[in-house]
Design a protein around this motif. Structure first.
Motif, mmCIF file in Angstrom:
data_model
loop_
_atom_site.group_PDB
_atom_site.id
_atom_site.type_symbol
_atom_site.label_atom_id
_atom_site.label_comp_id
_atom_site.label_asym_id
_atom_site.label_seq_id
_atom_site.Cartn_x
_atom_site.Cartn_y
_atom_site.Cartn_z
ATOM 1 N N ARG A 329 8.229 -6.220 8.428
ATOM 2 C CA ARG A 329 6.684 -6.683 8.015
ATOM 3 C C ARG A 329 6.511 -6.148 6.817
ATOM 4 N NH1 ARG A 329 6.714 -12.214 9.666
ATOM 5 N NH2 ARG A 329 4.599 -12.493 9.912
ATOM 6 N N LYS A 330 6.346 -4.140 7.869
ATOM 7 C CA LYS A 330 5.801 -3.550 6.586
ATOM 8 C C LYS A 330 7.009 -3.353 5.616
ATOM 9 C CE LYS A 330 2.589 -2.897 10.543
ATOM 10 N NZ LYS A 330 1.417 -1.958 11.364
ATOM 11 N N LYS A 383 3.720 -19.796 17.161
ATOM 12 C CA LYS A 383 2.862 -18.383 17.413
ATOM 13 C C LYS A 383 3.030 -17.645 18.444
ATOM 14 C CE LYS A 383 -1.641 -17.457 17.789
ATOM 15 N NZ LYS A 383 -2.622 -17.324 18.197
ATOM 16 N N ASN A 421 8.216 -3.434 17.810
ATOM 17 C CA ASN A 421 6.803 -4.277 17.737
ATOM 18 C C ASN A 421 6.562 -5.359 16.563
ATOM 19 O OD1 ASN A 421 3.886 -5.419 17.378
ATOM 20 N ND2 ASN A 421 3.738 -3.448 17.897
ATOM 21 N N PRO A 422 5.722 -6.557 17.014
ATOM 22 C CA PRO A 422 6.736 -7.601 15.846
ATOM 23 C C PRO A 422 6.144 -7.586 14.761
ATOM 24 C CG PRO A 422 5.900 -8.702 17.958
ATOM 25 C CD PRO A 422 5.840 -6.890 18.849
ATOM 26 N N ASN A 423 4.785 -6.497 14.914
ATOM 27 C CA ASN A 423 4.427 -6.199 13.490
ATOM 28 C C ASN A 423 4.730 -5.437 12.548
ATOM 29 O OD1 ASN A 423 1.841 -7.308 14.244
ATOM 30 N ND2 ASN A 423 0.706 -5.762 15.322
ATOM 31 N N ILE A 424 6.564 -5.065 13.411
ATOM 32 C CA ILE A 424 7.219 -4.165 12.323
ATOM 33 C C ILE A 424 8.147 -4.982 11.236
ATOM 34 C CG2 ILE A 424 8.995 -2.254 12.095
ATOM 35 C CD1 ILE A 424 7.237 -0.895 14.205
ATOM 36 N N ILE A 426 10.711 -8.818 12.880
ATOM 37 C CA ILE A 426 11.053 -9.863 13.760
ATOM 38 C C ILE A 426 12.183 -10.811 13.239
ATOM 39 C CG2 ILE A 426 8.881 -10.834 15.118
ATOM 40 C CD1 ILE A 426 9.488 -12.926 12.791
ATOM 41 N N ASP A 449 4.035 -18.837 8.448
ATOM 42 C CA ASP A 449 4.067 -17.385 7.474
ATOM 43 C C ASP A 449 5.039 -17.444 6.563
ATOM 44 O OD1 ASP A 449 5.272 -14.820 8.092
ATOM 45 O OD2 ASP A 449 5.976 -14.861 9.937
ATOM 46 N N MET A 451 5.676 -14.547 4.916
ATOM 47 C CA MET A 451 6.766 -12.370 4.910
ATOM 48 C C MET A 451 7.460 -13.025 4.462
ATOM 49 S SD MET A 451 6.047 -9.559 5.607
ATOM 50 C CE MET A 451 4.335 -10.030 6.173
#
Length: 477
Positions: A329-330, A383, A421-424, A426, A449, A451
């Protein structure tokens, strides 16, 4: 009359003595020929050396066992050989291989009711071990034995049985059998002979297996992908998109297990295999293993085989299905993602891998008409993320057993897995949402989504180029 009785009694006694003498002579002859005993040297647990009165530490192989071993070494029924795209089957009759790249046989070899898949030399522990992956009925507990041959000497090692963690109580289950390798074998063995339930060292059936070494290669590649048994229909375009996007993410090589697939899929695999990007094992379960007698087409066995078969070649192994992607994600790729995660993790050296939660991208949703490629058209997902249907990326040489969604057992008890972490990142799982075995999972509401669209330009270019190359190859085929 009395004299006659005396003579008859004397004759009976003489006959009895003659029979006893002959019987004693026969027993003595047999005992000399089979006078074997167990010696405790070297005194390593689970190891025995056959002795027949000689003073040498390593005792010569008994003639009947030696004869069996010699037959095993030359018996074409126990091995499948490959040479220049030609496959020699178990009856040593040559048949042509339509596809001109090397494949591994996923055929199980049966010895006394134990189905053997593959064998590996594992130098990660002391003593070193031979690991034999088998498929067996759960009610059977046959003793597997490893025999190591050196010149005219034979060494026996009892296997320690380990039942895989996710057999789900089915009739047939996967096992990992570990045989200690004698420490006085100074050179790592290349082959091992297997027998089952041998008693009193009588000659029995032996199976010769080539050992795959787990020693790290000098130039390891970063990411190898293990894909469990494939069956059913897979669109050729999706398969190409899968390979190309996963390569962009960081994949160096794919190892697949093919149960059945169309000719177009085989042709696509042929193309990637020529580029040294794909290898695969033809997956064929024993004829007695049918339907629900084994969990999900023997998926767990394929996962262990892929783990051990590829750990020497790659720093990380990633276990995914053909409808799953680990999307950072990042960051843009897996290498940068790992650097970022480790830089923010205390005692990062103790962690041997990463576990990712998954989101369901339902392929039955209305596709985005502005996108050309399949995976860019599905932009709505659940979600809620699944904590059960996770997938992992691991330093394979630190793992003993893989599960389907997790690491079941590591080599060291101190090793652990980072829960990412899902922010990093998935798992983007392109299938209908399921809540089975997971009460907290909710398929609704959905969120948009986008991404994956950051790979749009690169994947479109790669896809068009690959498709062009494949059709060019097909035209010249």
């Amino acid at each position: 009359m009395l004299i006659m009785r005396y003579y008859l009694l004397l004759i009976v006694l003489l006959l009895y003595c003659i029979i006893l003498t002959l019987l004693h002579s026969y027993i003595t002859k047999i005992s000399k020929r089979s006078e074997y005993k167990l010696d405790n040297s070297p005194t390593e647990k689970g190891k025995h050396v056959i002795k027949n009165g000689e003073t040498e530490l390593n005792i010569k192989t008994r003639d009947d066992i030696k004869k069996r071993l010699e037959q095993t070494e030359t018996d074409s029924r126990i091995r499948i050989k490959y040479n220049e795209g030609k496959i020699l089957n178990t009856k040593n009759k040559q048949r042509s291989n339509k596809y001109d790249f090397k494949i591994n046989s996923g055929s199980f070899q049966n010895i006394s009711g134990v189905f053997i898949l593959s064998a590996f030399y594992d130098g990660r522990t002391t003593p070193n071990l031979v690991r034999v992956i088998t498929l067996e009925e759960k009610t059977e507990n046959r003793q597997l034995l490893c025999w190591f041959k050196k010149e005219s000497f034979l060494f026996l090692s009892n296997a320690e049985r380990y039942k895989m963690s996710e057999n789900h109580g089915r009739t047939f289950e996967g096992r990992i059998n570990s045989c200690p390798v004698p420490t006085w074998l100074l050179v790592a063995p290349k082959v091992v002979f297997i027998s089952v339930g041998i008693t009193n060292f009588k000659a029995t059936s032996f199976l010769k297996l080539d050992l795959i070494s787990l020693a790290k290669e000098n130039k390891q590649r970063n990411f190898g992908i293990c894909i469990p048994p494939i069956f059913g229909s897979i669109p050729m375009s999706k398969l190409i998109q899968y390979f190309e996007l996963t390569k962009i993410l960081g994949a160096s090589h794919f190892h697949l297990y093919i149960q059945n697939a169309s000719s177009s899929i085989h042709f696509t695999l042929n193309h990637y295999a020529k580029l040294n990007l794909v290898s695969f094992t033809q997956w064929e379960l024993p004829s007695t293993v049918v339907g629900d007698s084994i969990w999900y087409h023997g998926q767990l066995l394929a996962i262990q085989d892929c783990l051990y078969r590829n750990m020497a070649q790659f720093k990380y192994l990633v276990f995914l299905d053909l409808d799953e992607f680990i999307i950072p994600r990042k960051t843009y790729n897996w290498t940068d993602m790992i650097v970022s995660i480790k830089s923010k993790t205390k005692n990062a050296d103790q962690f041997i891998g990463f576990s990712f939660k998954s989101a369901f991208f339902d392929p039955w949703q209305i596709p985005d008409p502005s996108q050309q490629l399949s995976y860019f058209q599905y932009l709505e997902r659940s979600k809620t993320l699944s904590n059960i249907r996770t997938k992992v990326m691991v330093e394979a040489d630190k793992v003993f057993e893989m599960g389907i969604h997790h690491v079941s057992k590591t080599i060291s008890d101190k090793s652990t897995i980072i829960q990412v972490n899902p922010n990093i990142a998935i798992i983007q799982h392109y299938r209908s949402c399921v809540t089975e075995y997971e009460n907290t999972m909710k398929c609704d509401p959905k969120v948009r989504d986008t991404m994956i669209l950051k790979y749009r330009k690169q994947l479109q270019d790669y896809y068009k180029h690959r498709l062009k190359e494949i059709f060019k190859q097909f035209k010249n085929y």
